[in-house]
Motif scaffolding. Structure first.
Motif, short mmCIF file in Angstrom:
data_model
loop_
_atom_site.label_atom_id
_atom_site.label_comp_id
_atom_site.label_asym_id
_atom_site.label_seq_id
_atom_site.Cartn_x
_atom_site.Cartn_y
_atom_site.Cartn_z
N ASN A 20 0.82 -1.20 0.00
CA ASN A 20 0.00 0.00 0.00
C ASN A 20 0.87 1.27 0.00
OD1 ASN A 20 -1.84 1.97 0.56
ND2 ASN A 20 -2.95 0.74 2.04
N ARG A 21 0.55 2.21 -0.92
CA ARG A 21 1.39 3.40 -1.03
C ARG A 21 1.43 4.21 0.25
NH1 ARG A 21 0.43 7.01 -5.71
NH2 ARG A 21 0.45 8.85 -4.40
N SER A 22 0.29 4.27 0.92
CA SER A 22 0.29 5.13 2.11
C SER A 22 1.12 4.51 3.24
CB SER A 22 -1.13 5.45 2.56
OG SER A 22 -1.80 4.30 2.90
N LEU A 23 1.32 3.20 3.21
CA LEU A 23 2.20 2.59 4.21
C LEU A 23 3.64 3.04 3.99
CD1 LEU A 23 1.20 0.80 6.43
CD2 LEU A 23 1.91 -1.20 5.14
N GLU A 38 4.47 5.86 2.49
CA GLU A 38 4.52 7.28 2.85
C GLU A 38 4.52 7.47 4.36
OE1 GLU A 38 1.21 8.89 0.71
OE2 GLU A 38 2.43 9.25 -1.09
N MET A 39 3.79 6.60 5.05
CA MET A 39 3.77 6.67 6.51
C MET A 39 5.19 6.51 7.04
SD MET A 39 3.86 4.78 9.49
CE MET A 39 3.49 3.07 9.09
N LYS A 55 11.32 -3.04 9.07
CA LYS A 55 10.11 -2.92 9.87
C LYS A 55 8.84 -2.82 9.04
CE LYS A 55 12.47 -0.45 13.59
NZ LYS A 55 12.31 -1.24 14.81
N ILE A 56 8.96 -2.42 7.76
CA ILE A 56 7.75 -2.25 6.96
C ILE A 56 7.73 -3.17 5.74
CG2 ILE A 56 6.26 -0.63 5.75
CD1 ILE A 56 7.46 1.60 7.43
N TRP A 68 7.76 -7.12 6.24
CA TRP A 68 6.53 -7.66 6.84
C TRP A 68 5.34 -7.50 5.90
CZ3 TRP A 68 6.78 -10.73 10.88
CH2 TRP A 68 7.94 -10.67 11.64
N ALA A 69 5.31 -6.36 5.20
CA ALA A 69 4.19 -6.14 4.29
C ALA A 69 4.22 -7.14 3.14
CB ALA A 69 4.21 -4.71 3.76
N TYR A 96 -3.80 -13.72 7.70
CA TYR A 96 -4.87 -12.89 8.24
C TYR A 96 -4.70 -11.44 7.81
CZ TYR A 96 -1.73 -11.01 11.80
OH TYR A 96 -0.70 -10.36 12.44
N TYR A 97 -3.46 -11.01 7.60
CA TYR A 97 -3.32 -9.62 7.20
C TYR A 97 -3.06 -9.45 5.72
CZ TYR A 97 1.84 -9.69 7.52
OH TYR A 97 3.18 -9.92 7.36
N ASN A 150 -5.94 -7.47 4.25
CA ASN A 150 -6.16 -6.05 4.54
C ASN A 150 -4.88 -5.30 4.82
OD1 ASN A 150 -5.66 -6.90 7.29
ND2 ASN A 150 -7.79 -7.52 7.35
N ARG A 151 -4.03 -5.28 3.80
CA ARG A 151 -2.80 -4.50 3.94
C ARG A 151 -3.02 -3.09 3.43
NH1 ARG A 151 1.45 -8.61 1.51
NH2 ARG A 151 -0.46 -9.40 0.66
#
Ligand code: ATP
Ligand code: MG
Lengths: 250, 252
Positions: free
Chosen positions: A145-148, A150-151, A165-166, A169-170, A245-246, A249-250
């Motif tokens: 997800n792009r906003s992840l 950007e976050m 960290k991102i 896992w994503a 499970y995720y 909804n990522r």
């Protein structure tokens, strides 16, 4: 599998095929296929023989080292490709070529480069596994997800922190899928390596048994190999489900 | 009135010659909430991302506390429209994530996160995962994460668009409390006229692409009214009407 609404246990189809195998074997149709029961008895006999244990150890060693290398190199390379346009354009054609190339044909080249020992076998194993791991890790990163992303940037993630960290896992659900398929390919790789490069491990046993027409020995080793590959792949599939499970909804 | 953030002559043209912003200048007073209000696609998110440093303007500059912005920085925090939570981390870790990235030790950052979880009313959900929460609760996690890093400037991109009307009203009231309590500068994107008038000290009305500031409104006396009286106040109703009058021609 259901028959007339009754749920059959998970491996019922294996049981049916096993029975069929036994029947064909008993009928003595071909020496190539001894009855399953005979194979299982052979397996029991050779199972703790020094030759078998040595082969198991040699194979497991080459396999573990080769697969670990493929994972440790493949995942970061895949993630970097997904994150860096330039790297991606440079490497993607090669990854795709090697993914579909007949790697067996490359084994003689490896022998010239790396000799006739364990090293070449390990490299063969890695080569069978690594490409799909790279490709899947890359695909996993591309769907983040792009906003992840950007976050991460907004809150000041260093490139390394974002990576560990991102992004990792994503992309984990895809990465695990790649590792699972890679491992199945590595089983093929390690045996081909052992057959073509130097006769050690299970490769040597296959060679020995088939040259001497010891068919039930041959099949016994094959069944062990299949069971090992199946177990590892099932374990990874379980792990994959734990993280699915995720995935949605990522 | 001290200016916390100012944007000067910002233009932004996306690849493909999409001109999103043209020569936009706007000032954001410290400690106040400024809304960016405008029709869909007029460049509100673009402006917010330029202020945050995520996007570079084609020309023009952004200053925060007098210093030009060259990228994301700890003086600004972002609340994302789609929350942008880590789905594999529980609420506590998500709220503490900004601090984690800044290298704050575990126990310290968890204490701080805990406090903010309480402030946004998510007590007891520390160990829940985002997929176990409702949209409104996820949004509050995103808000708590932004508050936890103690940035001076809070950038909020339609933070209430994913929640139902009742929750939204509750959030708007909470936001007023937040603006009053925390001495922070809020930049708030919305396309609801009522919401903008309800929560803002200053409303910047943007026109469709290429966007510039059409009008700046400052409702003067609404802040002194109680949260439940604002919607009945003549100034509130007039302001809503006025904004609608200037926007309607662009909608038709
Ligand atoms: N990455 C991009 N590439 C090209 N065009 C873009 C890009 N991002 C946004 N745009 C265009 O720029 C314009 C402004 O987009 P922006 O997202 O800032 O609008 P917005 O005001 O936030 O809209 P909304 O209220 O629907 O969120 C739109 O017309 C959009 O199509
Ligand atoms: Mg937007």
């Amino acid at each position: 599998m259901f028959i007339k609404g009754i749920r059959l246990p998970g491996m019922s189809s294996l049981i049916i095929w096993g029975l069929l195998w036994e029947l064909v074997g008993q009928s003595g149709l071909t020496f190539f296929l001894p009855p399953l029961s005979e194979i299982l008895i052979t397996l029991y006999e050779i199972g703790d023989s020094p030759a078998f244990l040595k082969a198991l150890k040699e194979t497991a060693q080459a396999f573990t080292v080769g697969v670990s290398a493929a994972i440790l190199i493949g995942i970061p390379v895949g993630i970097l490709m997904g994150k860096n346009r330039l790297l991606d354009e440079l490497l993607l054609p090669w990854v795709n070529i090697f993914l579909s190339a007949p790697l067996t044909a490359l084994v003689p080249v490896l022998m010239v480069l790396f000799g006739f020992g364990m090293r070449s076998i390990i490299i063969t194993t890695s080569l069978f596994a690594i490409w799909i791991i790279i490709l899947n890790s890359r695909a996993g990163v591309l769907q983040i997800n792009r906003s992840l992303v950007e976050m991460g940037r907004c809150f000041g993630a260093t490139p390394l922190a974002a990576f560990v960290k991102i992004y990792f896992w994503a992309a984990l659900p895809e990465i695990l899928g790649g590792v699972r398929i890679g491992i199945i390919r590595a089983v093929k790789g390690v045996i081909i390596g052992q057959l073509l490069i130097s006769l050690v491990g299970f490769g040597a046993l296959f060679e020995l048994y088939s040259a001497n027409f010891l068919m039930s020995h041959f099949w016994a080793v094959l069944i062990v190999l299949f069971a090992l590959a199946f177990t590892i792949s099932e374990l990874l599939a379980t792990l994959e489900r734990k993280f699915s499970y995720y995935a949605a909804n990522r | 009135m001290e200016i916390a953030v100012s944007t000067r002559n910002i233009s932004k043209t996306y690849p493909g010659n999409v001109e999103a912003l043209r020569d936009l200048s706007l000032e954001f007073p410290r400690g106040q909430l400024t809304s960016l209000l405008g029709p869909s696609g007029c460049g509100k998110t673009t402006l917010l991302k330029i202020i945050s440093g995520l996007l570079e303007p084609t020309s023009g500059e952004v200053e925060v506390n007098g210093k030009p912005v060259t990228g994301p920085g700890p003086d600004r925090a972002f609340v994302f429209q789609d929350f942008a939570l880590l789905p594999w981390a529980d609420v506590l870790r998500n709220v503490a994530f900004g601090l984690e990235l800044r290298g704050v030790p575990v126990s310290e950052r968890e204490d701080i996160a805990q406090q903010h979880i309480k402030n946004v009313g998510l007590d007891g959900f520390e160990k829940s995962f985002p997929h176990e929460l409702s949209g409104g609760m996820r949004q509050r996690v995103g808000l708590a994460r932004a508050l936890a890093v103690e940035s001076e400037v809070l950038l909020m991109d339609e933070p209430f668009s994913a929640v139902d009307e009742q929750t939204r009203r509750k959030f708007q009231e909470d936001l007023l409390g937040l603006v009053e309590r925390e001495n922070k500068t809020f930049i708030f994107v919305t396309h609801s006229i009522e919401e903008a008038v309800y929560v803002s000290d200053q409303i910047a009305i943007l026109l469709p692409r290429p966007s510039r500031v059409h009008e700046i409104l400052r409702p003067e006396n609404l802040r002194t009214k109680g949260v439940s009286d604002i919607r009945r106040d003549p100034e509130y109703l007039d302001t809503v009407d006025r904004i609608w009058a200037s926007l309607r021609s662009y909608v038709e």
